[in-house]
Design an enzyme around this catalytic site. Structure first.
Site, PDB file in Angstrom:
ATOM      1  N   GLY A   1       0.282 -33.061  54.882  1.00 19.70           N
ATOM      2  CA  GLY A   1       0.776 -34.359  55.316  1.00 19.70           C
ATOM      3  C   GLY A   1      -0.030 -35.458  54.665  1.00 19.70           C
ATOM      4  O   GLY A   1      -0.674 -35.259  53.633  1.00 19.70           O
ATOM      5  N   CYS A   2      -0.019 -36.625  55.248  1.00 22.00           N
ATOM      6  CA  CYS A   2      -0.711 -37.786  54.696  1.00 22.00           C
ATOM      7  C   CYS A   2      -2.161 -37.435  54.369  1.00 22.00           C
ATOM      8  O   CYS A   2      -2.892 -36.910  55.213  1.00 22.00           O
ATOM      9  CB  CYS A   2      -0.654 -38.928  55.698  1.00 22.00           C
ATOM     10  SG  CYS A   2      -1.555 -40.395  55.185  1.00 22.00           S
ATOM     11  N   PHE A   3      -2.572 -37.724  53.152  1.00 23.50           N
ATOM     12  CA  PHE A   3      -3.901 -37.290  52.733  1.00 23.50           C
ATOM     13  C   PHE A   3      -5.044 -38.070  53.351  1.00 23.50           C
ATOM     14  O   PHE A   3      -6.173 -37.608  53.371  1.00 23.50           O
ATOM     15  CB  PHE A   3      -4.040 -37.250  51.212  1.00 23.50           C
ATOM     16  CG  PHE A   3      -3.455 -38.383  50.408  1.00 23.50           C
ATOM     17  CD1 PHE A   3      -3.471 -39.704  50.815  1.00 23.50           C
ATOM     18  CD2 PHE A   3      -2.879 -38.105  49.178  1.00 23.50           C
ATOM     19  CE1 PHE A   3      -2.955 -40.719  50.043  1.00 23.50           C
ATOM     20  CE2 PHE A   3      -2.354 -39.111  48.375  1.00 23.50           C
ATOM     21  CZ  PHE A   3      -2.386 -40.430  48.820  1.00 23.50           C
TER      22      PHE A   3
ATOM     23  N   HIS B   1      -3.431 -37.052  61.821  1.00 28.30           N
ATOM     24  CA  HIS B   1      -4.253 -35.843  61.890  1.00 28.30           C
ATOM     25  C   HIS B   1      -5.301 -35.976  62.984  1.00 28.30           C
ATOM     26  O   HIS B   1      -5.897 -37.039  63.156  1.00 28.30           O
ATOM     27  CB  HIS B   1      -4.943 -35.597  60.545  1.00 28.30           C
ATOM     28  CG  HIS B   1      -3.964 -35.268  59.468  1.00 28.30           C
ATOM     29  ND1 HIS B   1      -3.396 -36.223  58.679  1.00 28.30           N
ATOM     30  CD2 HIS B   1      -3.438 -34.094  59.081  1.00 28.30           C
ATOM     31  CE1 HIS B   1      -2.547 -35.646  57.839  1.00 28.30           C
ATOM     32  NE2 HIS B   1      -2.553 -34.358  58.065  1.00 28.30           N
TER      33      HIS B   1
END
Length: 169
Positions: free
Chosen positions: A11-13, A154
């Site tokens: 997902g989004c880093f 996250h």
């Protein structure tokens, strides 16, 4: 023993980098794009690449298995092409292995996760050989260090820990 490299997409880093970098044994991280079809990928043009994180780590301090267990705890590997509100191929779950040892550890870790019954569904994480890693633009590097209240999807999930690891900690 020398440092090792891992390339992971979950997902989004931004959130991945922020949580992984804090682990003892992680030497460095950088965010970028991997696993796709566009040379010199950028945020505006990354084609089928996933947002990924490159992790350099000391395996004598933090093993590849431990890294993968953290990876599977801080993102949802059971959602295809999605992480939280982020949707699309760029947000898929993937492990880009460096060698056959990493591939074997990845497959064993996923088998243990599936057998545990702890995660909310079947793991859809792709396991592929590492290919080009295109470093993301400067504004994406260390994003949550620079903007502590910035966007992330996250977080550690305390219930998503393999039983044998929980007993060792």
């Amino acid at each position: 023993m020398s440092n090792q490299r891992a390339v992971l997409a979950g997902g989004c880093f931004w959130g991945m980098q922020d949580l992984i970098r804090k682990r003892k044994g992680v030497v460095s991280t950088r965010v970028g794009y991997s696993g796709g079809d566009v040379p010199n990928a950028t945020y505006r043009n990354h084609g089928t690449h996933a947002e990924a994180i490159e992790v350099m780590f000391d395996p004598a301090v933090f093993s590849y298995r431990e890294l993968l267990e953290l990876f599977f705890q801080i993102h949802d590997p059971t959602t295809e092409n999605r992480q939280g509100n982020d949707r699309g191929m760029g947000y898929r779950s993937a492990i880009y292995f460096e060698d056959e040892d990493q591939k074997s550890v990845a497959l064993d870790t996923i088998a243990d996760i599936e057998a545990s019954g702890i995660w909310p569904g079947k793991v859809v994480t792709e396991i592929e050989p590492v290919s080009d890693f295109w470093e993301a633009e400067t504004e994406h590097q260390d994003y949550l260090e620079r903007i502590p209240n910035g966007y992330t999807c996250h977080f550690p999930r305390p219930d998503w820990v393999l039983p044998r690891r929980a007993a060792a900690e």
